[in-house]
Design an enzyme around this catalytic site. Structure first.
Site, PDB file in Angstrom:
ATOM      1  N   HIS A  31      15.264  29.575  58.145  1.00 30.25           N
ATOM      2  CA  HIS A  31      15.469  27.979  58.415  1.00 30.25           C
ATOM      3  C   HIS A  31      15.828  27.908  59.964  1.00 30.25           C
ATOM      4  O   HIS A  31      15.824  26.755  60.293  1.00 30.25           O
ATOM      5  CB  HIS A  31      16.594  27.656  57.364  1.00 30.25           C
ATOM      6  CG  HIS A  31      18.151  27.953  57.782  1.00 30.25           C
ATOM      7  ND1 HIS A  31      18.797  28.855  57.497  1.00 30.25           N
ATOM      8  CD2 HIS A  31      18.903  27.085  58.851  1.00 30.25           C
ATOM      9  CE1 HIS A  31      19.918  28.821  57.931  1.00 30.25           C
ATOM     10  NE2 HIS A  31      20.011  27.651  58.924  1.00 30.25           N
ATOM     11  N   ASP A  45      15.778  33.164  52.461  1.00 28.93           N
ATOM     12  CA  ASP A  45      15.706  32.759  53.704  1.00 28.93           C
ATOM     13  C   ASP A  45      16.011  33.801  54.927  1.00 28.93           C
ATOM     14  O   ASP A  45      17.071  34.082  55.269  1.00 28.93           O
ATOM     15  CB  ASP A  45      16.986  31.843  53.738  1.00 28.93           C
ATOM     16  CG  ASP A  45      17.169  30.955  55.168  1.00 28.93           C
ATOM     17  OD1 ASP A  45      18.314  30.484  55.247  1.00 28.93           O
ATOM     18  OD2 ASP A  45      16.255  30.909  55.750  1.00 28.93           O
ATOM     19  N   SER A  77      23.775  30.787  61.545  1.00 33.72           N
ATOM     20  CA  SER A  77      22.591  31.323  60.742  1.00 33.72           C
ATOM     21  C   SER A  77      21.816  32.760  61.360  1.00 33.72           C
ATOM     22  O   SER A  77      21.664  32.724  62.583  1.00 33.72           O
ATOM     23  CB  SER A  77      21.597  30.157  60.431  1.00 33.72           C
ATOM     24  OG  SER A  77      22.424  28.985  59.895  1.00 33.72           O
TER      25      SER A  77
HETATM   26  C1  LIG Z   1      17.545  25.288  63.005  1.00 31.40           C
HETATM   27  C2  LIG Z   1      18.960  25.359  62.412  1.00 31.40           C
HETATM   28  C3  LIG Z   1      19.963  25.539  63.535  1.00 31.40           C
HETATM   29  C4  LIG Z   1      19.221  24.143  61.680  1.00 31.40           C
HETATM   30  C5  LIG Z   1      20.842  24.283  61.098  1.00 31.40           C
HETATM   31  O1  LIG Z   1      20.791  25.270  60.666  1.00 31.40           O
HETATM   32  N1  LIG Z   1      21.671  23.371  60.914  1.00 31.40           N
HETATM   33  C6  LIG Z   1      22.951  23.557  60.439  1.00 31.40           C
HETATM   34  C7  LIG Z   1      23.778  22.348  60.591  1.00 31.40           C
HETATM   35  C8  LIG Z   1      25.023  22.235  60.140  1.00 31.40           C
HETATM   36  C9  LIG Z   1      25.626  23.397  59.553  1.00 31.40           C
HETATM   37  C10 LIG Z   1      24.841  24.650  59.643  1.00 31.40           C
HETATM   38  C11 LIG Z   1      25.403  25.874  58.845  1.00 31.40           C
HETATM   39  C12 LIG Z   1      24.897  27.157  59.362  1.00 31.40           C
HETATM   40  C13 LIG Z   1      25.552  28.312  58.830  1.00 31.40           C
HETATM   41  C14 LIG Z   1      26.537  28.236  57.711  1.00 31.40           C
HETATM   42  C15 LIG Z   1      26.750  26.924  57.364  1.00 31.40           C
HETATM   43  C16 LIG Z   1      27.892  26.772  56.413  1.00 31.40           C
HETATM   44  N2  LIG Z   1      28.967  27.673  56.349  1.00 31.40           N
HETATM   45  C17 LIG Z   1      26.551  25.838  57.993  1.00 31.40           C
HETATM   46  C18 LIG Z   1      23.546  24.625  59.928  1.00 31.40           C
END
Ligand SMILES: CC(C)CC(=O)Nc1cccc(-c2cccc(CN)c2)c1
Length: 229
Positions: free
Chosen positions: A41, A89, A183
């Site tokens: 993602h 993912d 992520s």
């Molecule tokens: C292109 C990508 C960067 C888009 C994206 O991932 N957006 C995004 C927005 C808000 C929270 C998160 C998020 C990530 C990792 C863990 C979590 C929840 N613990 C949330 C992720």
């Protein structure tokens, strides 16, 4: 990383920062000299650009002796990944050349045995993701320790309501949690990568929405196949 603290520099020499135009987008980690594992993602907002991979870093901005930005020869998302759910993912990135391994750049072993990590096991996760609810982005690597929670608890109606498959795992997200930009980073339990951070509900620090990780062991054949190709 919410509720965590600055990591000790270079104690996680496998950590990678996936960058677009010099900007940190997602984490990742070195699984072989020329391969980084991350989350599919993370490619959502690429618009045709390609990642560069920063290895050997603690600070994203300051000059550091072993920091090096690598070009990516190939980006291979898992064929089952899609933008509508967190399934499969995973993203493999082949670097333009083998990474120069040293005390600051090292491969992280990953779990090949497909068996759940026991609930309450305390694992650690690190990243350059946001460190506050207002979305503050750190310059330095942060980390936090989190206990694994069982799939049954994570799948509870008031939590992820049955969407956590046997190829995913969860950690408690009360106050201390992963967040945007984390992520792709590894969930490390006893020195071995068991999971890859996925965004899930894209909510951070809310105990009703535990952090979700793609378990790595179920994908061993895919990872080996891509690296061998
Ligand atoms: C292109 C990508 C960067 C888009 C994206 O991932 N957006 C995004 C927005 C808000 C929270 C998160 C998020 C990530 C990792 C863990 C979590 C929840 N613990 C949330 C992720």
């Amino acid at each position: 990383i919410l509720g965590g603290y600055e990591a000790k520099p270079h104690l996680r020499p496998y950590m990678a920062s996936l960058q677009l135009d010099g900007q940190h987008v997602c984490g990742g980690f070195l699984i072989a000299e020329q391969w980084v594992l991350s989350a599919a993602h993370c490619t959502e907002e690429m618009d045709g650009r390609v990642f560069q991979v920063l290895l050997g870093a603690h600070s994203l901005r300051e000059p550091e002796p072993h920091k090096r930005l690598y070009r990516v020869r190939a980006q291979i998302p898992h064929p089952g990944s899609n933008i509508h759910n967190n399934k499969d993912d995973l993203l493999l990135l082949q670097l333009e050349e083998k990474a120069e391994l040293n005390a600051h750049v090292r491969v992280l072993p990953w779990q090949r045995e497909d068996r759940d990590v026991a609930a309450d096991t305390v694992c650690e996760v690190a990243g350059w993701g946001t460190i506050s609810h207002s979305g503050r982005r750190p310059d330095k690597l942060y980390q936090v320790e989190r206990p694994v929670i069982s799939r049954d608890v994570c799948n509870h109606r008031t939590r992820h309501d049955g969407t956590i498959t046997e190829k995913m795992m969860c950690t408690d997200s009360r106050k201390k949690d992963t967040c945007k930009g984390d992520s792709g980073g590894p969930l490390v339990c006893s020195g071995v990568a068991e999971g890859v951070v996925t965004a899930g509900s894209r909510v951070c620090g809310n105990y009703k929405k535990p952090a979700i990780y793609t378990r790595i062991a179920p994908y061993a054949a895919w990872i080996d196949g891509v690296m061998a190709s």
